[in-house]
Scaffold this motif. Structure first.
Motif, PDB file in Angstrom:
ATOM      1  N   GLN A   5       3.350 -21.433   0.957  1.00 37.36           N
ATOM      2  CA  GLN A   5       4.487 -20.520   0.834  1.00 37.36           C
ATOM      3  C   GLN A   5       4.640 -20.122  -0.634  1.00 37.36           C
ATOM      4  OE1 GLN A   5       5.039 -19.455   3.835  1.00 37.36           O
ATOM      5  NE2 GLN A   5       7.184 -19.944   4.007  1.00 37.36           N
ATOM      6  N   SER A   6       4.144 -18.926  -0.978  1.00 42.16           N
ATOM      7  CA  SER A   6       4.117 -18.514  -2.382  1.00 42.16           C
ATOM      8  C   SER A   6       5.493 -18.177  -2.925  1.00 42.16           C
ATOM      9  CB  SER A   6       3.192 -17.301  -2.537  1.00 42.16           C
ATOM     10  OG  SER A   6       3.607 -16.240  -1.699  1.00 42.16           O
ATOM     11  N   PRO A  29      10.897 -18.179 -17.152  1.00 36.39           N
ATOM     12  CA  PRO A  29      11.440 -16.990 -17.810  1.00 36.39           C
ATOM     13  C   PRO A  29      10.458 -15.834 -17.867  1.00 36.39           C
ATOM     14  CG  PRO A  29      10.968 -18.716 -19.415  1.00 36.39           C
ATOM     15  CD  PRO A  29      10.826 -19.339 -18.061  1.00 36.39           C
ATOM     16  N   ASP A  30       9.167 -16.108 -17.660  1.00 36.37           N
ATOM     17  CA  ASP A  30       8.173 -15.047 -17.667  1.00 36.37           C
ATOM     18  C   ASP A  30       8.069 -14.331 -16.320  1.00 36.37           C
ATOM     19  OD1 ASP A  30       7.521 -15.632 -20.303  1.00 36.37           O
ATOM     20  OD2 ASP A  30       6.056 -17.144 -19.705  1.00 36.37           O
ATOM     21  N   LEU A  31       8.736 -14.858 -15.280  1.00 41.88           N
ATOM     22  CA  LEU A  31       8.685 -14.242 -13.966  1.00 41.88           C
ATOM     23  C   LEU A  31       9.939 -13.404 -13.724  1.00 41.88           C
ATOM     24  CD1 LEU A  31       7.338 -17.243 -11.852  1.00 41.88           C
ATOM     25  CD2 LEU A  31       6.073 -15.225 -12.601  1.00 41.88           C
ATOM     26  N   PRO A  32       9.800 -12.274 -13.026  1.00 43.48           N
ATOM     27  CA  PRO A  32      10.972 -11.426 -12.767  1.00 43.48           C
ATOM     28  C   PRO A  32      11.819 -12.001 -11.639  1.00 43.48           C
ATOM     29  CG  PRO A  32       9.026 -10.486 -11.753  1.00 43.48           C
ATOM     30  CD  PRO A  32       8.543 -11.687 -12.528  1.00 43.48           C
ATOM     31  N   ALA A  33      13.059 -11.549 -11.581  1.00 40.51           N
ATOM     32  CA  ALA A  33      13.981 -11.929 -10.517  1.00 40.51           C
ATOM     33  C   ALA A  33      14.581 -10.667  -9.922  1.00 40.51           C
ATOM     34  CB  ALA A  33      15.079 -12.847 -11.049  1.00 40.51           C
ATOM     35  N   SER A  68       5.091 -10.997  -7.922  1.00 44.19           N
ATOM     36  CA  SER A  68       4.568  -9.652  -8.149  1.00 44.19           C
ATOM     37  C   SER A  68       5.326  -8.665  -7.266  1.00 44.19           C
ATOM     38  CB  SER A  68       3.074  -9.591  -7.824  1.00 44.19           C
ATOM     39  OG  SER A  68       2.866  -9.699  -6.427  1.00 44.19           O
ATOM     40  N   PRO A  69       5.410  -7.378  -7.667  1.00 43.47           N
ATOM     41  CA  PRO A  69       6.069  -6.361  -6.832  1.00 43.47           C
ATOM     42  C   PRO A  69       5.408  -6.212  -5.468  1.00 43.47           C
ATOM     43  CG  PRO A  69       5.821  -5.575  -9.086  1.00 43.47           C
ATOM     44  CD  PRO A  69       5.036  -6.851  -8.996  1.00 43.47           C
ATOM     45  N   ASP A  70       4.079  -6.329  -5.403  1.00 49.81           N
ATOM     46  CA  ASP A  70       3.391  -6.195  -4.119  1.00 49.81           C
ATOM     47  C   ASP A  70       3.825  -7.290  -3.156  1.00 49.81           C
ATOM     48  OD1 ASP A  70       2.049  -3.975  -5.004  1.00 49.81           O
ATOM     49  OD2 ASP A  70       0.233  -5.063  -5.579  1.00 49.81           O
ATOM     50  N   TRP A  71       3.906  -8.535  -3.675  1.00 52.47           N
ATOM     51  CA  TRP A  71       4.336  -9.626  -2.810  1.00 52.47           C
ATOM     52  C   TRP A  71       5.764  -9.406  -2.336  1.00 52.47           C
ATOM     53  CZ3 TRP A  71       8.402 -12.921  -2.710  1.00 52.47           C
ATOM     54  CH2 TRP A  71       8.344 -13.939  -1.761  1.00 52.47           C
ATOM     55  N   LEU A  72       6.648  -8.991  -3.236  1.00 52.03           N
ATOM     56  CA  LEU A  72       8.050  -8.782  -2.869  1.00 52.03           C
ATOM     57  C   LEU A  72       8.179  -7.663  -1.838  1.00 52.03           C
ATOM     58  CD1 LEU A  72      11.008  -9.513  -3.303  1.00 52.03           C
ATOM     59  CD2 LEU A  72      11.068  -7.884  -5.202  1.00 52.03           C
ATOM     60  N   ILE A 108      11.125  -0.914  -6.523  1.00 53.46           N
ATOM     61  CA  ILE A 108      10.631  -1.744  -5.420  1.00 53.46           C
ATOM     62  C   ILE A 108      11.255  -1.298  -4.106  1.00 53.46           C
ATOM     63  CG2 ILE A 108      10.568  -4.097  -4.499  1.00 53.46           C
ATOM     64  CD1 ILE A 108      10.364  -5.118  -7.337  1.00 53.46           C
ATOM     65  N   ALA A 109      12.543  -0.941  -4.137  1.00 58.10           N
ATOM     66  CA  ALA A 109      13.175  -0.428  -2.922  1.00 58.10           C
ATOM     67  C   ALA A 109      12.456   0.822  -2.417  1.00 58.10           C
ATOM     68  CB  ALA A 109      14.648  -0.127  -3.195  1.00 58.10           C
TER      69      ALA A 109
END
Length: 328
Positions: A229-230, A237-241, A282-286, A305-306
């Motif tokens: 489960q990725s 802090p280097d990852l987006p939220a 990543s945006p693709d995963w989201l 992303i939306a």
């Protein structure tokens, strides 16, 4: 269960001070104490005999006499005592072990505390200044439910769980096929194939009321076992939220994915969505993640992303339309 044998390097590093303290010991007795065969010990001694200091002349090499079945040390090449942890090494180990003890379900608490005590005894109480001591206010006993789950993962056994769902405020029973354990934000999760839901689910340890190991092997589908489960991403802090809105009929997501509610669930109206925060890779995963919920989960604060979700959904709908048979 037999104790794990030390590696050869570990054994070699300890052998010179060991034999120096027991000069004249027989190879048979030393082999028993070191947990190896006499043949293996003889091979170790032959290797030590050609080890030593740079230069590697006779006066630089470790000198051992063992041809008559007894071991005598003539020259140690500086290896006069067992290796000791440095202050930094001891501090790092102690901090890591105490963090594991405080994270529910990760390790056997009693075993971890024994390791902490041994390290503290080895380095001395003053060797790690400023490091807080362990919390001994509670007994060093592991939660038996956590032990059952860990053993089931290790042995590959199916589990029957009684699990509390925080968002639904209800308890359910289900049979799962364990895959692995995951840790994030001081919480331990069991990743398993849920036979009731027919999908991979995450079960937080502190919400498992009871766990019973079944007399059958864990048999998750191969594709579920191959891809963890990725969504379990650390607070890096280097990852987006991103902020998401979740419809009321999908609040079970709060139980299976480590999302942080922004608004209190208790303060909203029953038909209102819940806003949460989630770290993603990543945006693709989201985009794929949001698409999987068919509009019940929406991106709130990332227009790009939306838009990507909307475009991907429209393309999928068009493909279905083109492949559908013509109707009269």
């Amino acid at each position: 269960m037999a104790a794990a044998q030390p590696s050869r390097l570990t054994r070699l590093l300890a052998m010179v001070p060991y034999f120096q303290a027991r000069n004249g010991i027989s190879i048979e007795q030393a082999a028993r104490e070191l947990g190896v065969t006499p043949t293996q010990l003889t091979k170790d001694l032959e290797l030590l005999f050609v080890c030593g200091l740079p230069g590697y002349y006779p006066d630089d090499l470790i000198e051992l006499e063992f041809s008559e079945g007894f071991v005598n040390v003539g020259f140690t090449a500086g290896m006069d005592r067992p290796l000791r942890l440095t202050t930094i090494e001891a501090s790092t180990l102690l901090v890591a072990l105490r963090a594991l003890v405080e994270t529910p379900g990760v390790v056997d608490v009693a075993a971890a505390r024994r390791a902490i005590a041994k390290i503290e005894e080895a380095v001395g109480a003053t060797a790690v200044p400023g490091l807080p001591g362990p919390d001994d206010s509670e007994p060093a006993r592991d939660n038996p439910t956590y032990t059952t789950v860990r053993e089931a993962v290790r042995k590959g056994r199916a589990l029957r769980l009684r699990y509390y769902s925080a968002s639904r405020d209800s308890v359910s029973e289900r049979v799962v096929d364990p895959i692995r354990l995951q840790v994030m934000d001081q919480h331990t999760y069991l990743e398993a194939w849920c036979r009731m839901a027919e999908g991979v689910r995450l079960f937080r340890f502190d919400r498992i009321d009871t766990a019973e190991a079944l007399d059958e092997s864990s048999r998750p589908p191969a594709e579920a076992e191959a891809s963890p489960q990725s969504v379990l991403l650390p607070e890096n802090p280097d990852l987006p939220a991103v902020e998401l809105e979740i419809d009321p009929d999908h609040l079970w997501i709060l139980d299976y994915y480590p999302v942080e509610p922004i608004t209190r669930i208790e303060d909203r109206e029953p038909d209102q969505p819940v806003r949460v925060r989630m770290v993603y890779g990543s945006p693709d995963w989201l985009t794929r993640f949001v698409l999987g919920f068919g509009g019940s989960v929406r991106v709130f604060d990332e227009p790009a992303i939306a838009e990507a979700v909307a475009v991907a959904a429209a393309r999928a709908r068009d493909r279905y339309r083109r492949s559908a048979p013509d109707t009269v």
